[in-house]
Structures are given as C-alpha cells and as structure tokens.
Design a protein around this motif. Structure first.
Motif, short mmCIF file in Angstrom:
data_model
loop_
_atom_site.label_atom_id
_atom_site.label_comp_id
_atom_site.label_asym_id
_atom_site.label_seq_id
_atom_site.Cartn_x
_atom_site.Cartn_y
_atom_site.Cartn_z
N GLN A 54 0.83 -1.20 0.00
CA GLN A 54 0.00 0.00 0.00
C GLN A 54 0.87 1.26 0.00
N ARG A 55 0.46 2.22 -0.82
CA ARG A 55 1.18 3.49 -0.88
C ARG A 55 0.42 4.57 -0.14
N PRO A 56 1.11 5.30 0.78
CA PRO A 56 0.45 6.46 1.40
C PRO A 56 0.13 7.51 0.33
N SER A 57 -0.80 8.37 0.67
CA SER A 57 -1.14 9.46 -0.23
C SER A 57 0.11 10.29 -0.52
N GLY A 58 0.31 10.59 -1.79
CA GLY A 58 1.45 11.42 -2.18
C GLY A 58 2.66 10.64 -2.66
N ASP A 61 3.18 6.30 -7.92
CA ASP A 61 2.92 4.88 -8.20
C ASP A 61 4.12 4.18 -8.85
N GLN B 1 -4.12 14.15 10.05
CA GLN B 1 -2.67 14.04 9.96
C GLN B 1 -2.04 14.66 11.20
N ASP B 114 3.63 6.13 10.54
CA ASP B 114 3.19 6.94 9.41
C ASP B 114 3.69 8.38 9.43
N TYR B 115 3.86 8.97 10.59
CA TYR B 115 4.42 10.33 10.66
C TYR B 115 5.55 10.35 11.67
#
Lengths: 110, 126
Positions: A54-58, A61, B1, B114-115
C-alpha cells in the motif's frame, strides 16, 4: 546485525526499474505485514509502502511493494535522480515482540 | 494528519539520563499510538518501544528493558522517552513517530510508522 536482511547497495540508470530485497523469517515477514521507509540523509525517515503493497497518499505509483513467504521487495520504476537515497524495510516480529528493521539499502542512480 | 515536533539536541555525560519529548498536534491525541526509534551515526534504524495512550499500554524492546521509560501526557499532547545509564553507544538521533497498527487477538499483525518527528540528537560524551 539486523534481523531483516537487505543488500547494502543497489543501483540503476535513469528510467530503469530496480528492486530492493528484504529477507526475514517466519516470525516477522512470514507472519506480518512489511513496510518500507525512505530516508534522505539528514532527515527523518518517510513511510513509502505499508502493509506489503500500500502506498500512502502522495507517494508516486512508481514505487511498489510485494511479499512472498519470508521475503519482500520494493520496486522503483522509472528511476529518477531524486530516488538516490536510503531505503529500510521493517515488520513486526512475533518472537521478539518488537519492530525489526533491515540494515538499509543505499540506492545510487548512475 | 498528526504533526510531531521534538525537543532540542542534548549533550549528556556517561551514566546520566536523558529525556526527549515529542509534541503532537492535529487530530485527537488519544487516537494515536507513538513509537520511538533511534539511529546511531551512519547506522540503521533501531526500535525502542511504543505506547498506546488511550489504553495505557507500553512495550519496550528487550534491549532497552530496565533502562527506558516511555510516557504520554494527554494534557500537553506530548509523548516522551527517557533513557538512563547512558553510555557512548547511546549517541544517536532519537525519533518519535505515530503508529498505525492492527492486532489479531493480542498479537500485532500490522504495525507501521506513518508520521515522524524531526529527530533529536543525543550525544553522550565525557
């Protein structure tokens, strides 16, 4: 000595597709999801791929992840000069009850 | 976020302790879990432990058991890590990160960071 094994270096030319491998065991990659982080020297790591593929947003691809058995791979298509940096794989390890990382792969764009 | 901002660089003597903080903003503090990862100069990433504030659960990597304490304060939306009995090998950049995870029963199956905070350099030197 890292629990997950990555090649220390990889290289490719602009536009090429390169893959970086990550090898583990049944207690980590074999049982749990794999993640990939990209780290530009001097900055914090950035999540690149999560839950195997899965790719995070941003994230473009051009970056893709896959897993089979106790190994995983990160593929970078259409290599660009800005991709020249460090990449780390990680997964949860059931035996260690901890997150484990690969030693990192330094990608060079020739 | 979530946005994570860490405290500044520290220089410590061997045998002393250091506490690094990580202030979170954006979203509900108790909806997050936090983890600490360190990176020695020129080396890879090393996981230290994590905390889930809403459940009060904390786990430490075996290597740091007895020397590390991870806390979270909802009133200041700050997570912290304290490492004691410092030695030169503890010289590293310490990162906090927010965690997303899934469990099957009591077993973690998915865990990712994630962050990330910007990192805090801790130098241990006599």
């Amino acid at each position: 000595q890292s629990v997950l094994t990555q090649p220390p270096s990889a290289s490719g030319t602009p536009g090429q597709r390169v893959t970086i491998s990550c090898s583990g065991s049944s207690s980590n990659i074999g049982s749990n999801a794999v993640n990939w982080y990209q780290q530009v020297p001097g900055t914090a790591p950035k999540l690149l791929i999560y839950n195997n593929d899965q790719r995070p947003s941003g994230v473009p691809d051009r970056f893709s992840g896959s897993k089979s058995g106790t190994s995983a791979s990160l593929a970078i298509g259409g290599l660009q000069s800005e991709d020249e940096t460090d990449y780390f794989c990680s997964a949860w390890d059931d035996s260690l009850i901890a997150v484990v990382f690969g030693g990192g792969t330094k990608l060079t764009v020739l | 976020q979530v946005h994570l901002v860490q405290s500044g660089a520290e220089v410590k003597k061997p045998g002393s302790s250091v506490k690094v903080s990580c202030k979170a903003s954006g979203g509900s503090f108790n909806s997050y879990a936090f983890s600490w990862v360190r990176q020695a100069p020129g080396q890879g990433l090393e996981w230290m432990g994590w905390i889930v504030p809403i459940f009060g659960t904390i786990d430490y990597a075996q290597k740091f058991q007895g020397r590390v304490t991870i806390t979270a304060d909802e009133s200041t939306t700050t997570a912290s890590v304290e490492l004691s009995s410092l030695r030169s090998e503890d010289t590293a950049i310490y990162y906090c990160a927010s965690v997303l995870y899934e469990k099957r029963g009591t077993t973690v199956t998915k865990f990712y960071l994630d962050y990330w905070g910007q990192g805090t350099l801790v130098t241990v030197s006599s």
